[in-house]
Scaffold this active site. Structure first.
Site, PDB file in Angstrom:
ATOM      1  N   LYS A  74      21.773  17.940-135.129  1.00  6.02           N
ATOM      2  CA  LYS A  74      21.200  17.658-136.449  1.00  6.02           C
ATOM      3  C   LYS A  74      21.522  16.231-136.897  1.00  6.02           C
ATOM      4  O   LYS A  74      20.690  15.573-137.530  1.00  6.02           O
ATOM      5  CB  LYS A  74      21.690  18.684-137.464  1.00  6.02           C
ATOM      6  CG  LYS A  74      21.081  20.064-137.232  1.00  6.02           C
ATOM      7  CD  LYS A  74      21.558  21.107-138.222  1.00  6.02           C
ATOM      8  CE  LYS A  74      20.851  22.429-137.960  1.00  6.02           C
ATOM      9  NZ  LYS A  74      21.271  23.513-138.870  1.00  6.02           N
ATOM     10  N   SER A 121      19.948  27.088-142.933  1.00  6.31           N
ATOM     11  CA  SER A 121      20.777  25.879-143.022  1.00  6.31           C
ATOM     12  C   SER A 121      20.196  24.764-143.882  1.00  6.31           C
ATOM     13  O   SER A 121      20.851  23.744-144.099  1.00  6.31           O
ATOM     14  CB  SER A 121      21.048  25.328-141.619  1.00  6.31           C
ATOM     15  OG  SER A 121      19.854  24.912-140.991  1.00  6.31           O
TER      16      SER A 121
END
Length: 348
Positions: free
Chosen positions: A287, A242
């Site tokens: 996140k 990611s």
């Protein structure tokens, strides 16, 4: 004490005891929480996250932070019910079924190994995307990612070998190799031309039948990039795919004059394809919290995560939609100069 009172007391004690025991019983859930952030144009353990050799680089400022998710739990270390309950009450974490992280039959070690492979592939794709954006040519071959134990390639072909030919005919991609192998009947021999450590070799393998009867040799393949200069990425224990977008931006910032961030702290996430497309990731809420805690004010968001991000974005964090690497660069230019469009998740 009356018999009734004694009965109630004992029953109450048993309920309490069962509740305490139950609270510490393992449950098949995993707790996701904000993980550490790393500045891709900064340093980790006094070493640059991105090192480039053989090409001119330029000074950078600000931050291009990759963000991560930490997890607690798993097949070998299941959390207890009390930990899960605390997680459900904590708005900064998520409690998800164990199988969303660990597919049936996979343990924590296998997941970690997969994360390491995905991180390595992500770094290659990020470098390729950055060079594609800068119109710097590079070449791509067929690389060996792994061999299947007990199959013909096991012990004869090695990870990181490059397959250049099958039966003497050059091959350009993994599909071409697979089709050339499948052209044989199980039990027939196939000759792979490989490059290992700069040396050319011919490896003869006897094919076998796969699970569906197809002819195989037991290889997992992927693109093997050959770049015109060295790009080394060091992120310590961070794994998974990611961080691709933020790696690409960090590479671009170092390879181009001027400062992409304008001195600001920018965070973001998203997988990256060599052609520059940005893909969705998991754990977007955690996140974003990690990004905000690191001091970022802008969060580059994959289009596939925009809807979820809008429902969980922390106050003071601006979501900027990044469909591609090119769009992310244009958005950062617009933020820095005050000129041009800044794509938003609301518009997506």
């Amino acid at each position: 004490m009356s018999r009734r009172a004694l009965t109630l007391l004992i029953a109450g004690f048993l309920v309490l005891a069962l509740g305490v025991i139950g609270a510490f019983r393992p449950v098949p859930y995993v707790v996701l929480s904000p993980g550490p952030t790393e500045n891709t144009i900064g340093e980790v353990d006094k070493k640059p996250v991105i090192s480039i050799k053989g090409r001119q680089t330029y000074p950078t400022s600000g931050a291009l932070n990759l963000v991560t998710v930490a997890y607690q739990g798993g097949p070998a270390a299941q959390i207890d019910l009390l930990t899960a309950l605390r997680g459900w009450l904590d708005p900064t974490v998520a409690v998800v079924p164990q199988e969303t992280i660990f597919a049936p039959g996979r343990d924590a070690e296998e997941v970690e190994e997969e994360n390491v492979v995905e991180m390595s592939n992500s770094q290659d794709s990020a470098t390729a995307a950055a060079l594609t954006e800068l119109k710097i040519p590079y070449s791509v071959g067929v690389g060996v990612l792994s061999t299947e134990k007990g199959k013909p390639a096991d012990g004869k072909v090695q990870k990181d070998d490059e397959i250049t030919a099958v039966d003497g005919k050059p091959t350009k991609d993994s599909d071409a190799v697979q089709q050339a192998v499948k052209a044989h009947k199980p039990g027939e021999s196939v000759v792979l031309g490989i490059v290992r450590g700069g040396k050319k070799l011919d490896v003869t393998l006897q094919t076998v039948a796969g699970p569906k009867g197809q002819t195989i040799v037991g290889l997992t393949m992927g693109p093997k990039f050959k770049f015109p200069f060295d790009v080394d990425i060091n992120v310590g224990d961070v794994g998974g795919p990611s961080a691709g977008l933020m790696f690409s931006l960090g590479i671009l910032d170092k390879l181009t004059p001027g400062e992409l961030t304008g001195g600001k702290k920018i965070a973001g996430t998203g997988t990256i394809q060599p052609t520059g497309e940005v893909g969705a990731i998991g754990g977007i809420a955690q996140k974003m919290i990690g990004a905000k805690d690191s001091g970022a004010t802008v969060f580059l968001t994959p289009p596939g995560n925009c809807a979820e991000a809008l429902n969980a974005v922390p106050d003071g964090l601006r979501l900027v939609r990044a469909d591609t690497l090119h769009q992310a660069v244009l958005a950062l230019d617009a933020l820095r100069t005050g000129k041009g469009e800044v794509p938003s998740c609301e518009a997506g």
